[in-house]
Motif scaffolding. Structure first.
Motif, mmCIF file in Angstrom:
data_model
loop_
_atom_site.group_PDB
_atom_site.id
_atom_site.type_symbol
_atom_site.label_atom_id
_atom_site.label_comp_id
_atom_site.label_asym_id
_atom_site.label_seq_id
_atom_site.Cartn_x
_atom_site.Cartn_y
_atom_site.Cartn_z
ATOM 1 N N ALA A 39 0.877 -1.177 0.000
ATOM 2 C CA ALA A 39 0.000 0.000 0.000
ATOM 3 C C ALA A 39 0.912 1.223 0.000
ATOM 4 C CB ALA A 39 -0.922 -0.029 1.214
ATOM 5 N N PHE A 40 1.485 1.508 -1.165
ATOM 6 C CA PHE A 40 2.551 2.505 -1.274
ATOM 7 C C PHE A 40 2.101 3.907 -0.865
ATOM 8 C CE2 PHE A 40 3.385 -0.798 -4.517
ATOM 9 C CZ PHE A 40 4.529 -1.336 -3.957
ATOM 10 N N GLY A 41 0.918 4.313 -1.295
ATOM 11 C CA GLY A 41 0.421 5.638 -0.928
ATOM 12 C C GLY A 41 0.158 5.759 0.561
ATOM 13 N N ASP A 42 -0.433 4.710 1.128
ATOM 14 C CA ASP A 42 -0.696 4.732 2.568
ATOM 15 C C ASP A 42 0.608 4.820 3.357
ATOM 16 O OD1 ASP A 42 -3.406 4.528 2.048
ATOM 17 O OD2 ASP A 42 -3.481 2.363 2.388
ATOM 18 N N VAL A 47 -3.913 10.730 -1.908
ATOM 19 C CA VAL A 47 -3.838 9.304 -1.574
ATOM 20 C C VAL A 47 -5.107 8.811 -0.892
ATOM 21 C CG1 VAL A 47 -2.652 7.600 -0.133
ATOM 22 C CG2 VAL A 47 -1.321 9.172 -1.550
ATOM 23 N N PRO A 48 -5.647 9.544 0.099
ATOM 24 C CA PRO A 48 -6.820 9.001 0.794
ATOM 25 C C PRO A 48 -8.082 8.921 -0.075
ATOM 26 C CG PRO A 48 -5.772 10.733 2.102
ATOM 27 C CD PRO A 48 -5.160 10.767 0.739
ATOM 28 N N ALA A 49 -8.095 9.586 -1.218
ATOM 29 C CA ALA A 49 -9.291 9.667 -2.056
ATOM 30 C C ALA A 49 -9.390 8.485 -3.017
ATOM 31 C CB ALA A 49 -9.279 10.978 -2.846
ATOM 32 N N ARG A 50 -10.627 8.220 -3.431
ATOM 33 C CA ARG A 50 -10.864 7.223 -4.487
ATOM 34 C C ARG A 50 -11.086 7.959 -5.803
ATOM 35 N NH1 ARG A 50 -13.041 2.251 -4.223
ATOM 36 N NH2 ARG A 50 -14.814 2.945 -5.443
ATOM 37 N N LEU A 51 -10.575 7.385 -6.871
ATOM 38 C CA LEU A 51 -10.706 7.983 -8.200
ATOM 39 C C LEU A 51 -12.070 7.672 -8.794
ATOM 40 C CD1 LEU A 51 -9.495 9.374 -10.740
ATOM 41 C CD2 LEU A 51 -8.649 7.116 -11.417
ATOM 42 N N SER A 52 -12.726 8.695 -9.318
ATOM 43 C CA SER A 52 -13.920 8.499 -10.132
ATOM 44 C C SER A 52 -13.435 8.364 -11.571
ATOM 45 C CB SER A 52 -14.879 9.687 -10.011
ATOM 46 O OG SER A 52 -15.849 9.621 -11.053
ATOM 47 N N LYS A 98 -1.286 10.596 -5.222
ATOM 48 C CA LYS A 98 -0.901 9.372 -5.921
ATOM 49 C C LYS A 98 -1.053 9.596 -7.423
ATOM 50 C CE LYS A 98 -5.480 7.489 -4.835
ATOM 51 N NZ LYS A 98 -6.159 6.456 -4.019
ATOM 52 N N THR A 99 -0.250 8.871 -8.180
ATOM 53 C CA THR A 99 -0.257 8.961 -9.640
ATOM 54 C C THR A 99 -0.763 7.632 -10.181
ATOM 55 O OG1 THR A 99 1.681 10.409 -9.525
ATOM 56 C CG2 THR A 99 1.163 9.448 -11.673
ATOM 57 N N LEU A 100 -1.946 7.635 -10.762
ATOM 58 C CA LEU A 100 -2.547 6.415 -11.294
ATOM 59 C C LEU A 100 -2.545 6.456 -12.819
ATOM 60 C CD1 LEU A 100 -5.664 6.172 -8.925
ATOM 61 C CD2 LEU A 100 -3.430 5.073 -8.657
ATOM 62 N N VAL A 101 -2.170 5.356 -13.435
ATOM 63 C CA VAL A 101 -2.219 5.248 -14.888
ATOM 64 C C VAL A 101 -3.553 4.605 -15.252
ATOM 65 C CG1 VAL A 101 -1.122 4.321 -16.954
ATOM 66 C CG2 VAL A 101 0.292 5.063 -15.017
ATOM 67 N N ILE A 102 -4.265 5.265 -16.151
ATOM 68 C CA ILE A 102 -5.572 4.766 -16.574
ATOM 69 C C ILE A 102 -5.567 4.511 -18.078
ATOM 70 C CG2 ILE A 102 -6.836 5.815 -14.649
ATOM 71 C CD1 ILE A 102 -7.608 8.145 -16.459
#
Length: 160
Positions: A30-33, A69-74, A52-56
């Motif tokens: 859990a890298f962001g945490d 980090v604590p948020a969820r991506l929409s 956090k950097t997410l690839v989509i």
């Protein structure tokens, strides 16, 4: 020579930044945490500043979503901000190949190919945000305006 492509990109662009290193546990997934726990332990940094950097995956390739980090991506909001119909999280191998970074160290800076990028608009309220510097256990603090300028990001509300 800079220690990571991310730090080289920041230095080449003359962007003021601060590298913050912490002790990364190689068993941690859990890298962001982990970054939040380590960087907020002194109280000098808020969890809302650590991104956090997410690839989509989007219909015509890949893109990047940057959010706290604590948020969820929409995924729907990210797709809309990027002007596409839909988005899904890219698989690990695809993300690593496209960015040149391992999972848990994907930086928005210095990627192999600069991908279309969206950053959560909450970043605009921060003086500095912390994101991966391209190595697990390394973050870099930058002004949100510099992050947007260097990545060509659009800012939008992308939290679920």
């Amino acid at each position: 020579m800079a220690a990571t492509p991310a730090l080289a990109a920041l230095a080449d662009a003359g962007v003021p930044h601060e590298v913050v290193k912490f002790s990364h546990d190689p068993r941690e997934r859990a890298f962001g945490d982990e970054a939040v726990r380590q960087l907020t332990s002194t109280g000098a940094v808020s969890p809302a500043q650590i991104y956090k950097t997410l690839v989509i995956a989007i219909p015509d390739g890949l893109a990047v979503a940057i959010l706290p980090v604590p948020a969820r991506l929409s995924l729907k909001a990210a797709a809309s901000a990027l002007g596409v119909g839909k988005a899904t999280l890219a698989d690990q191998r695809t993300a690593e190949r496209a960015t040149g970074y391992v999972l848990g160290a994907v930086s928005p800076f210095g990627q192999r190919t600069q991908l279309p990028t969206v950053i959560d608009s909450d970043a605009l309220a921060c003086e500095r945000v912390y994101c991966s510097a391209g190595r697990r256990g390394w973050d870099v603090a930058v002004a949100p305006a510099d992050l947007i300028r260097l990545t060509g990001a659009v800012a939008a509300a992308i939290q679920a």
